[in-house]
Design a protein around this motif. Sequence first.
Motif, PDB file in Angstrom:
ATOM      1  N   ILE A 190       8.228   7.827  11.010  1.00 28.65           N
ATOM      2  CA  ILE A 190       8.132   6.364  11.051  1.00 28.65           C
ATOM      3  C   ILE A 190       7.170   5.866   9.981  1.00 28.65           C
ATOM      4  O   ILE A 190       7.319   4.756   9.458  1.00 28.65           O
ATOM      5  N   ARG A 191       6.195   6.690   9.613  1.00 28.09           N
ATOM      6  CA  ARG A 191       5.278   6.293   8.542  1.00 28.09           C
ATOM      7  C   ARG A 191       6.014   6.136   7.221  1.00 28.09           C
ATOM      8  O   ARG A 191       5.689   5.252   6.426  1.00 28.09           O
ATOM      9  N   SER A 192       7.012   6.985   6.992  1.00 30.72           N
ATOM     10  CA  SER A 192       7.798   6.886   5.761  1.00 30.72           C
ATOM     11  C   SER A 192       8.552   5.568   5.710  1.00 30.72           C
ATOM     12  O   SER A 192       8.667   4.941   4.645  1.00 30.72           O
ATOM     13  N   VAL A 193       9.064   5.130   6.852  1.00 26.94           N
ATOM     14  CA  VAL A 193       9.756   3.845   6.923  1.00 26.94           C
ATOM     15  C   VAL A 193       8.788   2.718   6.586  1.00 26.94           C
ATOM     16  O   VAL A 193       9.106   1.814   5.804  1.00 26.94           O
ATOM     17  N   GLN A 194       7.590   2.767   7.134  1.00 29.30           N
ATOM     18  CA  GLN A 194       6.589   1.736   6.887  1.00 29.30           C
ATOM     19  C   GLN A 194       6.151   1.727   5.422  1.00 29.30           C
ATOM     20  O   GLN A 194       5.962   0.665   4.819  1.00 29.30           O
ATOM     21  N   PHE A 195       5.987   2.907   4.840  1.00 33.25           N
ATOM     22  CA  PHE A 195       5.576   3.017   3.446  1.00 33.25           C
ATOM     23  C   PHE A 195       6.679   2.497   2.526  1.00 33.25           C
ATOM     24  O   PHE A 195       6.418   1.764   1.560  1.00 33.25           O
ATOM     25  N   TYR A 196       7.904   2.883   2.807  1.00 29.29           N
ATOM     26  CA  TYR A 196       9.069   2.405   2.044  1.00 29.29           C
ATOM     27  C   TYR A 196       9.153   0.880   2.098  1.00 29.29           C
ATOM     28  O   TYR A 196       9.353   0.206   1.085  1.00 29.29           O
ATOM     29  N   GLU A 197       8.986   0.341   3.290  1.00 30.94           N
ATOM     30  CA  GLU A 197       9.033  -1.104   3.478  1.00 30.94           C
ATOM     31  C   GLU A 197       7.919  -1.786   2.698  1.00 30.94           C
ATOM     32  O   GLU A 197       8.131  -2.839   2.087  1.00 30.94           O
ATOM     33  N   HIS A 198       6.743  -1.167   2.685  1.00 30.24           N
ATOM     34  CA  HIS A 198       5.621  -1.739   1.933  1.00 30.24           C
ATOM     35  C   HIS A 198       5.901  -1.732   0.431  1.00 30.24           C
ATOM     36  O   HIS A 198       5.711  -2.750  -0.248  1.00 30.24           O
ATOM     37  N   THR A 237       3.989  -0.216  -9.867  1.00 25.05           N
ATOM     38  CA  THR A 237       2.857   0.630  -9.529  1.00 25.05           C
ATOM     39  C   THR A 237       1.925  -0.078  -8.556  1.00 25.05           C
ATOM     40  O   THR A 237       1.874  -1.315  -8.522  1.00 25.05           O
ATOM     41  N   VAL A 238       1.216   0.720  -7.753  1.00 29.06           N
ATOM     42  CA  VAL A 238       0.247   0.166  -6.804  1.00 29.06           C
ATOM     43  C   VAL A 238      -0.817   1.215  -6.543  1.00 29.06           C
ATOM     44  O   VAL A 238      -0.545   2.428  -6.588  1.00 29.06           O
ATOM     45  N   LEU A 239      -2.031   0.772  -6.301  1.00 30.45           N
ATOM     46  CA  LEU A 239      -3.127   1.645  -5.908  1.00 30.45           C
ATOM     47  C   LEU A 239      -3.402   1.405  -4.428  1.00 30.45           C
ATOM     48  O   LEU A 239      -3.661   0.279  -4.008  1.00 30.45           O
ATOM     49  N   ILE A 240      -3.342   2.474  -3.617  1.00 29.71           N
ATOM     50  CA  ILE A 240      -3.549   2.359  -2.173  1.00 29.71           C
ATOM     51  C   ILE A 240      -4.719   3.244  -1.768  1.00 29.71           C
ATOM     52  O   ILE A 240      -4.721   4.448  -2.031  1.00 29.71           O
ATOM     53  N   GLY A 241      -5.705   2.624  -1.137  1.00 30.12           N
ATOM     54  CA  GLY A 241      -6.876   3.351  -0.681  1.00 30.12           C
ATOM     55  C   GLY A 241      -6.701   3.895   0.727  1.00 30.12           C
ATOM     56  O   GLY A 241      -5.749   3.560   1.432  1.00 30.12           O
ATOM     57  N   ILE A 242      -7.642   4.721   1.135  1.00 21.71           N
ATOM     58  CA  ILE A 242      -7.579   5.347   2.453  1.00 21.71           C
ATOM     59  C   ILE A 242      -7.564   4.293   3.563  1.00 21.71           C
ATOM     60  O   ILE A 242      -6.804   4.403   4.531  1.00 21.71           O
ATOM     61  N   GLN A 243      -8.392   3.266   3.443  1.00 23.83           N
ATOM     62  CA  GLN A 243      -8.450   2.249   4.494  1.00 23.83           C
ATOM     63  C   GLN A 243      -7.115   1.541   4.639  1.00 23.83           C
ATOM     64  O   GLN A 243      -6.661   1.267   5.751  1.00 23.83           O
ATOM     65  N   LYS A 244      -6.444   1.255   3.512  1.00 28.17           N
ATOM     66  CA  LYS A 244      -5.140   0.606   3.565  1.00 28.17           C
ATOM     67  C   LYS A 244      -4.115   1.507   4.243  1.00 28.17           C
ATOM     68  O   LYS A 244      -3.304   1.050   5.065  1.00 28.17           O
ATOM     69  N   PHE A 245      -4.138   2.794   3.919  1.00 25.52           N
ATOM     70  CA  PHE A 245      -3.230   3.731   4.575  1.00 25.52           C
ATOM     71  C   PHE A 245      -3.468   3.739   6.082  1.00 25.52           C
ATOM     72  O   PHE A 245      -2.522   3.729   6.877  1.00 25.52           O
ATOM     73  N   LYS A 246      -4.731   3.756   6.475  1.00 25.74           N
ATOM     74  CA  LYS A 246      -5.040   3.808   7.904  1.00 25.74           C
ATOM     75  C   LYS A 246      -4.589   2.535   8.609  1.00 25.74           C
ATOM     76  O   LYS A 246      -4.079   2.584   9.737  1.00 25.74           O
ATOM     77  N   GLU A 247      -4.753   1.393   7.970  1.00 22.13           N
ATOM     78  CA  GLU A 247      -4.282   0.133   8.553  1.00 22.13           C
ATOM     79  C   GLU A 247      -2.763   0.132   8.674  1.00 22.13           C
ATOM     80  O   GLU A 247      -2.202  -0.304   9.682  1.00 22.13           O
ATOM     81  N   MET A 248      -2.092   0.609   7.647  1.00 22.37           N
ATOM     82  CA  MET A 248      -0.634   0.615   7.614  1.00 22.37           C
ATOM     83  C   MET A 248      -0.051   1.488   8.720  1.00 22.37           C
ATOM     84  O   MET A 248       0.943   1.134   9.362  1.00 22.37           O
ATOM     85  N   PHE A 249      -0.695   2.633   8.971  1.00 17.28           N
ATOM     86  CA  PHE A 249      -0.160   3.605   9.917  1.00 17.28           C
ATOM     87  C   PHE A 249      -0.917   3.632  11.242  1.00 17.28           C
ATOM     88  O   PHE A 249      -0.693   4.509  12.073  1.00 17.28           O
TER      89      PHE A 249
END
Length: 335
Positions: free
Chosen positions: A164-172, A185-197
């Motif tokens: 399901i994380r892949s779906v959320q990442f794809y959607e983002h 291109t995009v830069l994603i930090g650890i905090q953003k990943f944690k919020e997303m998932f």
Amino acid sequence: MQNMIDSPDNQIEGQMSLGDLYNPKDRLIAVSRIFAEARKEMSLAEQKCFVYALTQLKFTEQASSPYVYMDKKELAHIVGVESDTDHLSVDLKRAIGKLPKHSFIEIDNPEIDLYTSGTFIRTIAMFKNQVRVKFEEDYLGLFTGLTTDYITMWSSDIFQMDSIRSVQFYEHLRSITIPNQNVNTVLIGIQKFKEMFNIPLDGKGSYMREKSGFDRNNFERYVINPLCEDLQKCRMINLVYTNGKPYEKEKKNGMVLGYRFYWTFSSHPKVATAAEVKEIQERIDKNPEVLKVAKDIVDSKGKPKKQDGRGHNGTPDTEARQEDYNELLERFAKN
């Protein structure tokens, strides 16, 4: 009732005909940008069921009914339920029976003083050969009658994902894609990943060691790398590899700021060939300057044209977002 449900003449305006629905695995779907940005609670099987339902809606047209019917065996295969006829219903109910409960979303935008929460799927029902989903009518405008400020996705990209994380990442990535740009291109930090998932910032499951800080190796192994493996199989979003990896660690003063991703976008992946994708990758490999240009655009050194209600930096224009939210508000007001 069953005869009416199974009848090929029982078609609804704004919904795909049975003749059109020749392959639900290969359909272009769309959702409003405000839906894409909202936090969702569906499991992977429930997400795939929802996407299958969307393949039967014409997203540019208003749906006259909130009901959608899906082939039961095809749905079971899509959501990963492999079962014999005697146990199919039980196994399918176990996988997607709580879809209405898990379809809860919360939309909160203080800028235009809008808050709403609720479930976008009201009911799910299973019959001998079909599964029926009823959309919450207040939320149908997030998926049908779309004219501006929405994103399209390829159903087959979602169906082949293992997380399901892949779906959320794809959607983002899809929501921040600038269609006419050679490389995004995009830069994603650890905090953003944690919020997303919905990963805890600290404590159990946070990838924080008790004494030695952040466990980056395991975070990459169990969070980032599986995302990239799933996206390798996609056709609308194609990750670009640099130095043999699908991302770069961007650092400043020896500290990792985040993970830089590059990707190409194909608006018609159905006609994109493997040779064309390979050609793009070879061009990038021969001319790394392409990636530098992509990064410069993110840093606001370039100015791509506006596209589909989006600003030059790939984020939705305030005016377009407000129109979208206001339309949703009007729908709520009518009920």
